[in-house]
Scaffold this motif. Structure first.
Motif, PDB file in Angstrom:
ATOM      1  N   ALA A  20       0.828  -1.212   0.000  1.00 35.55           N
ATOM      2  CA  ALA A  20       0.000   0.000   0.000  1.00 35.55           C
ATOM      3  C   ALA A  20       0.861   1.261   0.000  1.00 35.55           C
ATOM      4  O   ALA A  20       0.524   2.262  -0.636  1.00 35.55           O
ATOM      5  CB  ALA A  20      -0.930  -0.006   1.210  1.00 35.55           C
ATOM      6  N   PHE A  21       1.993   1.206   0.702  1.00 35.55           N
ATOM      7  CA  PHE A  21       2.920   2.339   0.721  1.00 35.55           C
ATOM      8  C   PHE A  21       3.404   2.661  -0.690  1.00 35.55           C
ATOM      9  O   PHE A  21       3.404   3.823  -1.126  1.00 35.55           O
ATOM     10  CB  PHE A  21       4.108   2.006   1.628  1.00 35.55           C
ATOM     11  N   SER A  22       3.828   1.638  -1.422  1.00 32.45           N
ATOM     12  CA  SER A  22       4.330   1.828  -2.775  1.00 32.45           C
ATOM     13  C   SER A  22       3.232   2.308  -3.714  1.00 32.45           C
ATOM     14  O   SER A  22       3.437   3.227  -4.522  1.00 32.45           O
ATOM     15  CB  SER A  22       4.932   0.513  -3.291  1.00 32.45           C
ATOM     16  N   ALA A  23       2.049   1.707  -3.619  1.00 31.24           N
ATOM     17  CA  ALA A  23       0.930   2.099  -4.478  1.00 31.24           C
ATOM     18  C   ALA A  23       0.502   3.533  -4.203  1.00 31.24           C
ATOM     19  O   ALA A  23       0.227   4.309  -5.131  1.00 31.24           O
ATOM     20  CB  ALA A  23      -0.239   1.147  -4.263  1.00 31.24           C
ATOM     21  N   LEU A 207       7.916   7.008 -14.754  1.00 33.16           N
ATOM     22  CA  LEU A 207       8.510   7.010 -13.419  1.00 33.16           C
ATOM     23  C   LEU A 207       8.167   5.691 -12.736  1.00 33.16           C
ATOM     24  O   LEU A 207       6.997   5.408 -12.478  1.00 33.16           O
ATOM     25  CB  LEU A 207       7.996   8.188 -12.592  1.00 33.16           C
ATOM     26  N   VAL A 208       9.191   4.891 -12.472  1.00 29.99           N
ATOM     27  CA  VAL A 208       9.004   3.610 -11.783  1.00 29.99           C
ATOM     28  C   VAL A 208       9.281   3.808 -10.309  1.00 29.99           C
ATOM     29  O   VAL A 208      10.392   4.170  -9.918  1.00 29.99           O
ATOM     30  CB  VAL A 208       9.945   2.538 -12.362  1.00 29.99           C
ATOM     31  N   ILE A 209       8.257   3.587  -9.499  1.00 29.60           N
ATOM     32  CA  ILE A 209       8.380   3.708  -8.045  1.00 29.60           C
ATOM     33  C   ILE A 209       8.256   2.312  -7.450  1.00 29.60           C
ATOM     34  O   ILE A 209       7.243   1.632  -7.638  1.00 29.60           O
ATOM     35  CB  ILE A 209       7.282   4.637  -7.483  1.00 29.60           C
ATOM     36  N   ARG A 210       9.283   1.867  -6.758  1.00 31.00           N
ATOM     37  CA  ARG A 210       9.267   0.524  -6.191  1.00 31.00           C
ATOM     38  C   ARG A 210      10.255   0.453  -5.030  1.00 31.00           C
ATOM     39  O   ARG A 210      11.016   1.390  -4.777  1.00 31.00           O
ATOM     40  CB  ARG A 210       9.604  -0.515  -7.258  1.00 31.00           C
ATOM     41  N   GLY A 211      10.250  -0.685  -4.325  1.00 31.69           N
ATOM     42  CA  GLY A 211      11.068  -0.833  -3.138  1.00 31.69           C
ATOM     43  C   GLY A 211      12.552  -0.933  -3.416  1.00 31.69           C
ATOM     44  O   GLY A 211      12.989  -1.325  -4.502  1.00 31.69           O
ATOM     45  N   GLU A 212      13.325  -0.578  -2.415  1.00 35.50           N
ATOM     46  CA  GLU A 212      14.781  -0.587  -2.514  1.00 35.50           C
ATOM     47  C   GLU A 212      15.327  -1.978  -2.838  1.00 35.50           C
ATOM     48  O   GLU A 212      16.410  -2.109  -3.425  1.00 35.50           O
ATOM     49  CB  GLU A 212      15.378  -0.085  -1.195  1.00 35.50           C
ATOM     50  N   ASP A 213      14.584  -3.020  -2.489  1.00 37.34           N
ATOM     51  CA  ASP A 213      15.052  -4.377  -2.762  1.00 37.34           C
ATOM     52  C   ASP A 213      15.147  -4.677  -4.251  1.00 37.34           C
ATOM     53  O   ASP A 213      15.871  -5.591  -4.657  1.00 37.34           O
ATOM     54  CB  ASP A 213      14.131  -5.396  -2.084  1.00 37.34           C
ATOM     55  N   LEU A 241       9.220  -0.930   4.264  1.00 37.01           N
ATOM     56  CA  LEU A 241       8.585  -0.807   5.565  1.00 37.01           C
ATOM     57  C   LEU A 241       8.988  -1.995   6.432  1.00 37.01           C
ATOM     58  O   LEU A 241       9.088  -3.123   5.956  1.00 37.01           O
ATOM     59  CB  LEU A 241       7.065  -0.758   5.415  1.00 37.01           C
ATOM     60  N   LEU A 242       9.202  -1.730   7.712  1.00 42.66           N
ATOM     61  CA  LEU A 242       9.652  -2.749   8.648  1.00 42.66           C
ATOM     62  C   LEU A 242       8.619  -2.961   9.737  1.00 42.66           C
ATOM     63  O   LEU A 242       7.841  -2.050  10.070  1.00 42.66           O
ATOM     64  CB  LEU A 242      10.984  -2.335   9.285  1.00 42.66           C
ATOM     65  N   ASP A 243       8.623  -4.168  10.316  1.00 47.38           N
ATOM     66  CA  ASP A 243       7.737  -4.416  11.455  1.00 47.38           C
ATOM     67  C   ASP A 243       8.425  -3.981  12.749  1.00 47.38           C
ATOM     68  O   ASP A 243       9.519  -3.410  12.721  1.00 47.38           O
ATOM     69  CB  ASP A 243       7.298  -5.884  11.496  1.00 47.38           C
ATOM     70  N   ALA A 244       7.791  -4.259  13.868  1.00 45.99           N
ATOM     71  CA  ALA A 244       8.308  -3.792  15.154  1.00 45.99           C
ATOM     72  C   ALA A 244       9.661  -4.414  15.502  1.00 45.99           C
ATOM     73  O   ALA A 244      10.403  -3.865  16.317  1.00 45.99           O
ATOM     74  CB  ALA A 244       7.299  -4.107  16.254  1.00 45.99           C
ATOM     75  N   THR A 245       9.989  -5.548  14.872  1.00 44.88           N
ATOM     76  CA  THR A 245      11.267  -6.210  15.156  1.00 44.88           C
ATOM     77  C   THR A 245      12.362  -5.759  14.197  1.00 44.88           C
ATOM     78  O   THR A 245      13.503  -6.225  14.298  1.00 44.88           O
ATOM     79  CB  THR A 245      11.124  -7.741  15.062  1.00 44.88           C
ATOM     80  N   GLY A 246      12.009  -4.877  13.241  1.00 45.80           N
ATOM     81  CA  GLY A 246      12.980  -4.421  12.260  1.00 45.80           C
ATOM     82  C   GLY A 246      13.062  -5.290  11.027  1.00 45.80           C
ATOM     83  O   GLY A 246      13.916  -5.088  10.172  1.00 45.80           O
ATOM     84  N   ILE A 275       0.408   4.922   6.313  1.00 44.92           N
ATOM     85  CA  ILE A 275       1.326   4.921   5.175  1.00 44.92           C
ATOM     86  C   ILE A 275       2.078   6.242   5.101  1.00 44.92           C
ATOM     87  O   ILE A 275       3.306   6.286   4.944  1.00 44.92           O
ATOM     88  CB  ILE A 275       0.540   4.679   3.865  1.00 44.92           C
ATOM     89  N   ARG A 276       1.370   7.337   5.194  1.00 48.34           N
ATOM     90  CA  ARG A 276       1.994   8.644   5.040  1.00 48.34           C
ATOM     91  C   ARG A 276       2.893   8.991   6.222  1.00 48.34           C
ATOM     92  O   ARG A 276       3.788   9.814   6.093  1.00 48.34           O
ATOM     93  CB  ARG A 276       0.902   9.705   4.848  1.00 48.34           C
ATOM     94  N   ALA A 277       2.659   8.311   7.333  1.00 47.87           N
ATOM     95  CA  ALA A 277       3.535   8.518   8.492  1.00 47.87           C
ATOM     96  C   ALA A 277       4.787   7.654   8.399  1.00 47.87           C
ATOM     97  O   ALA A 277       5.684   7.760   9.222  1.00 47.87           O
ATOM     98  CB  ALA A 277       2.786   8.204   9.783  1.00 47.87           C
ATOM     99  N   GLY A 278       4.838   6.782   7.346  1.00 47.23           N
ATOM    100  CA  GLY A 278       6.003   5.922   7.162  1.00 47.23           C
ATOM    101  C   GLY A 278       6.000   4.726   8.094  1.00 47.23           C
ATOM    102  O   GLY A 278       7.072   4.157   8.328  1.00 47.23           O
TER     103      GLY A 278
END
Length: 278
Positions: A20-23, A207-213, A241-246, A275-278
């Motif tokens: 959802a962040f990427s979209a 413009l291609v927007i996608r994850g760093e991976d 985006l990471l979960d609470a454990t990183g 999402i907007r809060a990261g």
């Protein structure tokens, strides 16, 4: 030039917050520039993709208010397009059939001390089938032996390539790090690398927007674009985006999905806020 972005998930599971962040990023960029936001379903892998996940992706995006422009491009409905690209590369001697199984590749690589790996972590293919004669290839194909198609990196490499990364400018490309990458698997008609570059060209993505991976794959995508004479979009690779454990959010780790959030009573507005809060 008008901005055209896209969101291109594989329907192998339900969307999570990282998707959802990427979209949302791609949708916001397109709408803010008066451009187009496209939805593509990258469902080439028949073993993992499911119709119910494809339907859920569209439902989740609509729930978030991330409406797309035009028809959804479903890759499995356009196999002839990808075959045409493979045929064009084959006509120039840039691909070759590979009869090796995954186990054989791993065995050969394991036997070599300090064997290199591709940027995606996979063992670098040692070029076994590149060294076969034309007659041996033809004989094995005639006998019905299954094969993948690999890019002959030595023949295909174009020096001096670069791609444009937002905020960084021109980034030199080193696609040779991938070696003779698979462009069509034995169990799938075309690879992600081939399909994504073809469709970005066909759909006019700027413009291609996608994850760093996926940033390392850009080196290879830029080579395919150059080989086929396709325009190169700009790229913007965002942090994962990471979960609470990183740990990064991922389907295979059963990250909480948007469907889970909806079931727990979160509103679309609340999810967009996260999402907007990261």
């Amino acid at each position: 030039m008008p901005v055209t972005t896209r969101f291109a998930p594989s329907p192998t599971g339900y969307l999570h917050l990282g998707h959802a962040f990427s979209a949302c990023d791609a949708w916001t960029r397109a709408r803010g520039a008066g451009g187009r936001f496209l939805l593509r379903l990258e469902d080439i892998d028949p073993a993992r993709c499911r119709p119910e996940f494809a339907a859920a992706i569209q439902d989740d995006l609509a729930w978030l208010g991330l409406h797309w422009d035009g028809a959804v491009r479903v890759q499995s409905e356009h196999l002839a397009d990808y075959h045409a690209v493979l045929d064009a590369l084959a006509a120039r001697g840039l691909v070759y059939p590979c009869f090796c199984t995954r186990a054989e590749v791993l065995r050969e690589v394991s036997a070599s001390a300090g064997a290199p790996h591709a940027p995606d972590g996979s063992p670098l293919y040692p070029g076994t089938c590149r060294r076969l004669s034309a007659a041996e290839r033809a004989g094995r194909i005639a006998a019905g032996e299954r094969f993948a198609l690999r890019l002959d990196m030595q023949a295909a490499l174009i020096p001096g390539l670069w791609y444009e990364e937002e905020g960084e400018g021109q980034v030199p490309c080193h696609p040779e790090a991938f070696g003779d990458v698979v462009l069509a698997r034995k169990d799938a008609p075309a690879s992600y690398h081939l399909c994504v570059t073809h469709d970005d060209m066909l759909q006019g993505v700027t413009l291609v927007i996608r994850g760093e991976d996926l940033r390392p794959a850009t080196h290879l995508h830029r080579l395919l674009q150059a080989l086929m004479g396709w325009p190169a979009p700009r790229y913007a690779h965002h942090p994962l985006l990471l979960d609470a454990t990183g740990r990064r959010l991922a389907k295979r780790d059963k990250a909480m999905t948007l469907r889970d959030m909806r079931a727990r009573g979160l509103s679309a507005e609340a999810v967009i806020g996260l999402i907007r809060a990261g």
